[in-house]
Design a protein around this motif. Sequence first.
Motif, PDB file in Angstrom:
ATOM      1  N   VAL A   1      76.890  52.984  36.353  1.00 16.65           N
ATOM      2  CA  VAL A   1      76.822  53.988  37.506  1.00 16.65           C
ATOM      3  C   VAL A   1      76.946  55.378  37.403  1.00 16.65           C
ATOM      4  CG1 VAL A   1      77.435  54.591  39.913  1.00 16.65           C
ATOM      5  CG2 VAL A   1      77.453  52.084  39.017  1.00 16.65           C
ATOM      6  N   GLU A   2      75.978  56.263  37.409  1.00 17.75           N
ATOM      7  CA  GLU A   2      76.046  57.651  36.812  1.00 17.75           C
ATOM      8  C   GLU A   2      76.476  58.716  38.134  1.00 17.75           C
ATOM      9  OE1 GLU A   2      75.939  58.829  34.053  1.00 17.75           O
ATOM     10  OE2 GLU A   2      74.703  57.512  32.881  1.00 17.75           O
ATOM     11  N   ARG A   3      76.073  58.311  39.315  1.00 20.75           N
ATOM     12  CA  ARG A   3      76.195  58.873  40.477  1.00 20.75           C
ATOM     13  C   ARG A   3      76.725  58.015  41.718  1.00 20.75           C
ATOM     14  NH1 ARG A   3      70.590  61.159  42.273  1.00 20.75           N
ATOM     15  NH2 ARG A   3      70.350  58.916  42.463  1.00 20.75           N
ATOM     16  N   GLU A   4      77.623  58.733  42.500  1.00 22.55           N
ATOM     17  CA  GLU A   4      78.466  57.885  43.493  1.00 22.55           C
ATOM     18  C   GLU A   4      77.254  57.412  44.556  1.00 22.55           C
ATOM     19  OE1 GLU A   4      82.320  57.978  46.452  1.00 22.55           O
ATOM     20  OE2 GLU A   4      81.565  59.807  45.297  1.00 22.55           O
ATOM     21  N   GLU A   5      76.076  57.945  44.686  1.00 20.72           N
ATOM     22  CA  GLU A   5      75.334  57.402  45.791  1.00 20.72           C
ATOM     23  C   GLU A   5      74.379  56.337  45.249  1.00 20.72           C
ATOM     24  OE1 GLU A   5      73.443  61.690  44.169  1.00 20.72           O
ATOM     25  OE2 GLU A   5      75.719  60.542  44.561  1.00 20.72           O
ATOM     26  N   ASP A   6      74.550  55.939  43.855  1.00 30.32           N
ATOM     27  CA  ASP A   6      74.029  54.940  43.037  1.00 30.32           C
ATOM     28  C   ASP A   6      75.042  53.796  43.481  1.00 30.32           C
ATOM     29  OD1 ASP A   6      71.845  56.323  42.809  1.00 30.32           O
ATOM     30  OD2 ASP A   6      72.379  56.907  40.752  1.00 30.32           O
ATOM     31  N   LEU A   7      76.410  53.911  43.874  1.00 33.86           N
ATOM     32  CA  LEU A   7      77.169  52.683  43.487  1.00 33.86           C
ATOM     33  C   LEU A   7      76.827  51.297  44.469  1.00 33.86           C
ATOM     34  CD1 LEU A   7      80.070  52.061  42.363  1.00 33.86           C
ATOM     35  CD2 LEU A   7      81.054  53.064  44.280  1.00 33.86           C
ATOM     36  N   GLU A   8      76.279  51.653  45.786  1.00 34.74           N
ATOM     37  CA  GLU A   8      76.064  50.630  46.558  1.00 34.74           C
ATOM     38  C   GLU A   8      74.928  49.863  45.922  1.00 34.74           C
ATOM     39  OE1 GLU A   8      76.330  50.485  50.717  1.00 34.74           O
ATOM     40  OE2 GLU A   8      77.959  51.835  50.763  1.00 34.74           O
ATOM     41  N   ALA A   9      74.008  50.669  45.471  1.00 33.02           N
ATOM     42  CA  ALA A   9      72.718  49.772  44.904  1.00 33.02           C
ATOM     43  C   ALA A   9      73.211  48.902  43.624  1.00 33.02           C
ATOM     44  CB  ALA A   9      71.560  50.815  44.425  1.00 33.02           C
ATOM     45  N   ALA A  10      74.184  49.461  43.040  1.00 35.04           N
ATOM     46  CA  ALA A  10      74.368  48.699  41.884  1.00 35.04           C
ATOM     47  C   ALA A  10      75.265  47.574  42.185  1.00 35.04           C
ATOM     48  CB  ALA A  10      75.214  49.384  40.955  1.00 35.04           C
ATOM     49  N   TYR A  11      76.180  47.760  43.329  1.00 33.72           N
ATOM     50  CA  TYR A  11      76.939  46.695  43.927  1.00 33.72           C
ATOM     51  C   TYR A  11      75.869  45.469  44.210  1.00 33.72           C
ATOM     52  CZ  TYR A  11      79.664  44.167  47.206  1.00 33.72           C
ATOM     53  OH  TYR A  11      80.388  43.284  47.946  1.00 33.72           O
ATOM     54  N   ASP A  12      74.939  45.798  45.096  1.00 36.85           N
ATOM     55  CA  ASP A  12      73.854  44.765  45.474  1.00 36.85           C
ATOM     56  C   ASP A  12      73.381  44.073  44.448  1.00 36.85           C
ATOM     57  OD1 ASP A  12      74.592  45.576  48.351  1.00 36.85           O
ATOM     58  OD2 ASP A  12      72.963  46.879  48.513  1.00 36.85           O
ATOM     59  N   GLU A  13      72.917  44.747  43.199  1.00 34.69           N
ATOM     60  CA  GLU A  13      72.280  44.139  41.895  1.00 34.69           C
ATOM     61  C   GLU A  13      72.968  43.153  41.388  1.00 34.69           C
ATOM     62  OE1 GLU A  13      69.373  44.175  40.775  1.00 34.69           O
ATOM     63  OE2 GLU A  13      68.715  45.569  42.429  1.00 34.69           O
ATOM     64  N   ALA A  14      74.619  43.634  41.073  1.00 38.02           N
ATOM     65  CA  ALA A  14      75.596  42.953  40.523  1.00 38.02           C
ATOM     66  C   ALA A  14      75.957  41.460  41.107  1.00 38.02           C
ATOM     67  CB  ALA A  14      76.741  43.809  40.190  1.00 38.02           C
ATOM     68  N   LEU A  15      76.044  41.544  42.588  1.00 38.16           N
ATOM     69  CA  LEU A  15      76.155  40.567  43.617  1.00 38.16           C
ATOM     70  C   LEU A  15      75.265  39.465  43.018  1.00 38.16           C
ATOM     71  CD1 LEU A  15      76.958  41.657  47.025  1.00 38.16           C
ATOM     72  CD2 LEU A  15      78.629  40.735  45.337  1.00 38.16           C
ATOM     73  N   GLN A  16      74.178  39.574  42.613  1.00 37.06           N
ATOM     74  CA  GLN A  16      73.270  38.477  42.445  1.00 37.06           C
ATOM     75  C   GLN A  16      73.902  37.630  41.358  1.00 37.06           C
ATOM     76  OE1 GLN A  16      69.022  39.711  41.868  1.00 37.06           O
ATOM     77  NE2 GLN A  16      69.626  41.858  42.590  1.00 37.06           N
ATOM     78  N   PHE A  17      74.877  38.136  40.587  1.00 43.04           N
ATOM     79  CA  PHE A  17      75.413  37.238  39.497  1.00 43.04           C
ATOM     80  C   PHE A  17      76.546  36.725  39.766  1.00 43.04           C
ATOM     81  CE2 PHE A  17      72.376  40.140  37.564  1.00 43.04           C
ATOM     82  CZ  PHE A  17      71.650  39.312  36.530  1.00 43.04           C
ATOM     83  N   ASP A  18      77.583  37.377  40.480  1.00 42.73           N
ATOM     84  CA  ASP A  18      78.885  36.994  40.969  1.00 42.73           C
ATOM     85  C   ASP A  18      79.361  37.653  42.328  1.00 42.73           C
ATOM     86  OD1 ASP A  18      80.561  35.404  39.397  1.00 42.73           O
ATOM     87  OD2 ASP A  18      80.561  37.000  37.756  1.00 42.73           O
ATOM     88  N   SER A  19      80.089  36.771  43.028  1.00 49.33           N
ATOM     89  CA  SER A  19      80.526  37.165  44.363  1.00 49.33           C
ATOM     90  C   SER A  19      81.783  38.091  44.301  1.00 49.33           C
ATOM     91  CB  SER A  19      80.862  35.850  45.021  1.00 49.33           C
ATOM     92  OG  SER A  19      82.007  34.990  44.271  1.00 49.33           O
ATOM     93  N   VAL A  20      82.585  38.079  43.192  1.00 47.26           N
ATOM     94  CA  VAL A  20      83.485  39.032  42.936  1.00 47.26           C
ATOM     95  C   VAL A  20      83.156  39.846  41.489  1.00 47.26           C
ATOM     96  CG1 VAL A  20      85.697  39.325  42.571  1.00 47.26           C
ATOM     97  CG2 VAL A  20      85.335  37.481  44.123  1.00 47.26           C
TER      98      VAL A  20
END
Length: 322
Positions: free
Chosen positions: A152-171
């Motif tokens: 994650v390079e920019r704070e505004e991209d954090l939630e999108a990365a979170y949503d993507e990573a949630l596809q692999f793990d819940s925590v």
Amino acid sequence: MKSLGKVGVLYGGTSAEREVSLMSGQGVYEALTSLGVDAHLFDTGRQSLSDLIAQQFDRVFIALHGRHGEDGSIQGALELMGIPYTGSGHQASSVAMDKIMTKRLWVQTGLRTPGFRVIRNRDDLQGLTPQLGLPLILKAPNEGSTLGLYRVEREEDLEAAYDEALQFDSVLLAEQFIQGRELTVAVLGGGSDVQVLPVIEIVAPDANYDYEHKYFSDETEYLCPAPLEAACTEAVQLLAKQAYLDVGCSGWGRVDIMLDSDNQPWLLEVNTSPGMTSHSLVPMAAKAVGISYAQLCLSLLQNASCKIGTSGSVADVSDAQE
């Protein structure tokens, strides 16, 4: 090689790393059969545990990666069946697969690892960038092969990365980004009998060592041994050995490390069932010290064992701080 009996090569599985495991297992199978070993491929993603029992294997080589193959699940089942197997026991495998638990353990034992925070829900993203800085790494802690990992390079991209990573793990695991050189160190054996292989430096295009560049691209460079000063090489190998032993690993494994601009090494993770494909790093490090791919496979198989009842080095991490 009749003394090894009937050997099963466990591969495939059901994890997101199935494709890589199929390649690893095929390579191991061909190497063992070329040496006269009575080896048989067994796909745990297509065949059941009852099928495994029916095969009456005398020992098995675990060429599985990811969930249900590298996380202690199959290791525990093999213990119950009394079938000797390669690699770490069920406890060390479980700890190493969970990057959060691994980091907690390393923090408690005083080993250097990037700062981190556990992300259990969207609210935990608040205050993350002031604590860890930018860029930062957001990853699924129970995946491998860089699956579920986002820079994650920019704070505004954090939630999108979170949503993507949630596809692999819940925590999820948020981790401080260490700018520097990417290194990996293979370790063989366990306890007092440990061999640390030469350090490898990974030079990926645009410093992006993702799934494609790990297993399929020819653009990634591997420098083995890594061009480091002798003192730095020694420090990296010593850290890798201690990290491996602290988790309680045995048989073999690979420790991933970042080296910052001050030549300080930082632990990222330990892999207890590394890849054995044409692009894999443990065979590369072994070759640098005169151990062929086939010899490596045979040595690992010869040291296969059941681990319950043996001493380990996993620390009590109940009071470790995030």
